[in-house]
Design a protein around this motif. Structure first.
Motif, mmCIF file in Angstrom:
data_model
loop_
_atom_site.group_PDB
_atom_site.id
_atom_site.type_symbol
_atom_site.label_atom_id
_atom_site.label_comp_id
_atom_site.label_asym_id
_atom_site.label_seq_id
_atom_site.Cartn_x
_atom_site.Cartn_y
_atom_site.Cartn_z
ATOM 1 N N TYR A 170 41.840 43.403 48.407
ATOM 2 C CA TYR A 170 41.986 43.404 46.704
ATOM 3 C C TYR A 170 42.717 44.802 46.334
ATOM 4 N N TYR A 171 43.458 44.676 45.239
ATOM 5 C CA TYR A 171 44.277 45.920 44.893
ATOM 6 C C TYR A 171 43.937 45.815 42.925
ATOM 7 N N GLY A 172 44.029 46.946 42.594
ATOM 8 C CA GLY A 172 43.968 47.311 41.166
ATOM 9 C C GLY A 172 44.991 47.963 40.541
ATOM 10 N N LYS A 173 44.877 48.106 39.165
ATOM 11 C CA LYS A 173 45.920 48.847 38.517
ATOM 12 C C LYS A 173 45.282 49.235 37.198
ATOM 13 N N VAL A 174 45.527 50.291 36.633
ATOM 14 C CA VAL A 174 45.034 50.654 35.141
ATOM 15 C C VAL A 174 45.878 50.326 34.304
ATOM 16 N N LEU A 175 45.098 49.546 32.936
ATOM 17 C CA LEU A 175 45.763 49.136 32.024
ATOM 18 C C LEU A 175 46.209 49.947 30.991
ATOM 19 N N LYS A 226 44.545 44.921 25.036
ATOM 20 C CA LYS A 226 44.226 44.994 23.646
ATOM 21 C C LYS A 226 42.687 44.633 23.434
ATOM 22 N N LYS A 227 42.396 43.748 24.316
ATOM 23 C CA LYS A 227 40.719 43.356 24.395
ATOM 24 C C LYS A 227 40.083 44.497 24.884
ATOM 25 N N GLY A 228 40.589 45.387 25.502
ATOM 26 C CA GLY A 228 39.876 46.725 25.761
ATOM 27 C C GLY A 228 39.555 46.744 27.195
ATOM 28 N N TYR A 229 40.152 46.191 28.066
ATOM 29 C CA TYR A 229 39.871 46.244 29.403
ATOM 30 C C TYR A 229 40.673 47.354 29.823
ATOM 31 N N LEU A 230 40.154 47.904 30.992
ATOM 32 C CA LEU A 230 40.602 49.173 31.632
ATOM 33 C C LEU A 230 41.450 49.158 32.904
ATOM 34 N N LYS A 231 41.034 48.151 33.767
ATOM 35 C CA LYS A 231 41.567 47.903 34.943
ATOM 36 C C LYS A 231 41.844 46.196 35.144
ATOM 37 N N ALA A 232 42.957 46.159 35.710
ATOM 38 C CA ALA A 232 43.029 44.827 36.439
ATOM 39 C C ALA A 232 42.953 44.644 38.025
ATOM 40 N N THR A 233 42.507 43.446 38.559
ATOM 41 C CA THR A 233 42.502 43.747 40.135
ATOM 42 C C THR A 233 42.854 42.356 40.395
ATOM 43 N N LEU A 234 43.182 42.158 41.511
ATOM 44 C CA LEU A 234 43.746 40.781 42.076
ATOM 45 C C LEU A 234 43.565 41.040 43.710
ATOM 46 N N GLY A 235 43.483 39.628 44.334
ATOM 47 C CA GLY A 235 43.377 39.581 45.774
ATOM 48 C C GLY A 235 44.588 38.791 46.199
#
Length: 178
Positions: free
Chosen positions: A173-178, A126-135
């Motif tokens: 590190y990995y990511g996913k589309v929000l 909702k805040k407009g971020y497109l991708k989340a990542t983590l390690g």
């Protein structure tokens, strides 16, 4: 393991809220972590200072799961590369780095952190971020499996991270589309 009745379990889950933490709540949670980690307090004391400073500067967003007034789980989102080690490709330009996933031991495996993760990812979207990542450390198969379950399947890179006391760890590190 939950041993209460189904009605009590439902009642408890109704008294659980997910929210963006206040500075006061952060101080309570960090003091709990410092007290709990008696053998290596120095890292935790430094992490508390860094965490609260990053929050004050608007570099991070702390998310807490609170059950009947007690903080039982947490996660932190870092939309600013300034608050992330190895930030290239992990934070900034529409990406947000997630870290500090912790759940009080008695409440693990009961779905509380899953609710917090959904709340956090929805809020970030909702805040407009497109991708989340983590390690995750390469040998930590349990957490890798959990993160894959949440959709973090895009491999980004591997690097080393340093703790305040000089300990160095390997991180994938990995990511996913929000």
């Amino acid at each position: 393991m939950w041993t209460g009745s189904k009605d009590k379990k439902m009642s408890v889950k109704k008294n659980y809220i997910c929210k963006i933490a206040s500075l006061e709540e952060m101080n309570i949670k960090w003091d709990y972590e410092i007290e709990r980690h008696t053998e290596d307090k120095s890292n935790w004391i430094i992490w508390k200072k860094q965490s609260t400073e990053n929050f004050r500067k608007g570099l991070t967003i702390p998310y807490y799961g609170i059950l009947e007034g007690t903080i039982i789980c947490e996660a932190t989102a870092a939309p600013s590369p300034e608050a992330v080690q190895n930030a290239d490709g992990l934070s900034g330009n529409g990406a947000v780095y997630l870290s500090a996933f912790r759940t009080v031991k008695e409440y693990r495996g009961m779905g509380f952190f899953s609710r917090l993760m959904r709340f956090m990812l929805d809020d970030l979207r909702k805040k407009g971020y497109l991708k989340a990542t983590l390690g995750v450390e390469p040998a930590d198969e349990n957490n890798k499996s959990i993160y894959t379950h949440y959709g973090f399947t895009e491999y980004i890179k591997s690097a080393k991270e340093a703790y305040p006391d000089g300990t160095v760890i390997d991180v994938d590190y990995y990511g996913k589309v929000l």
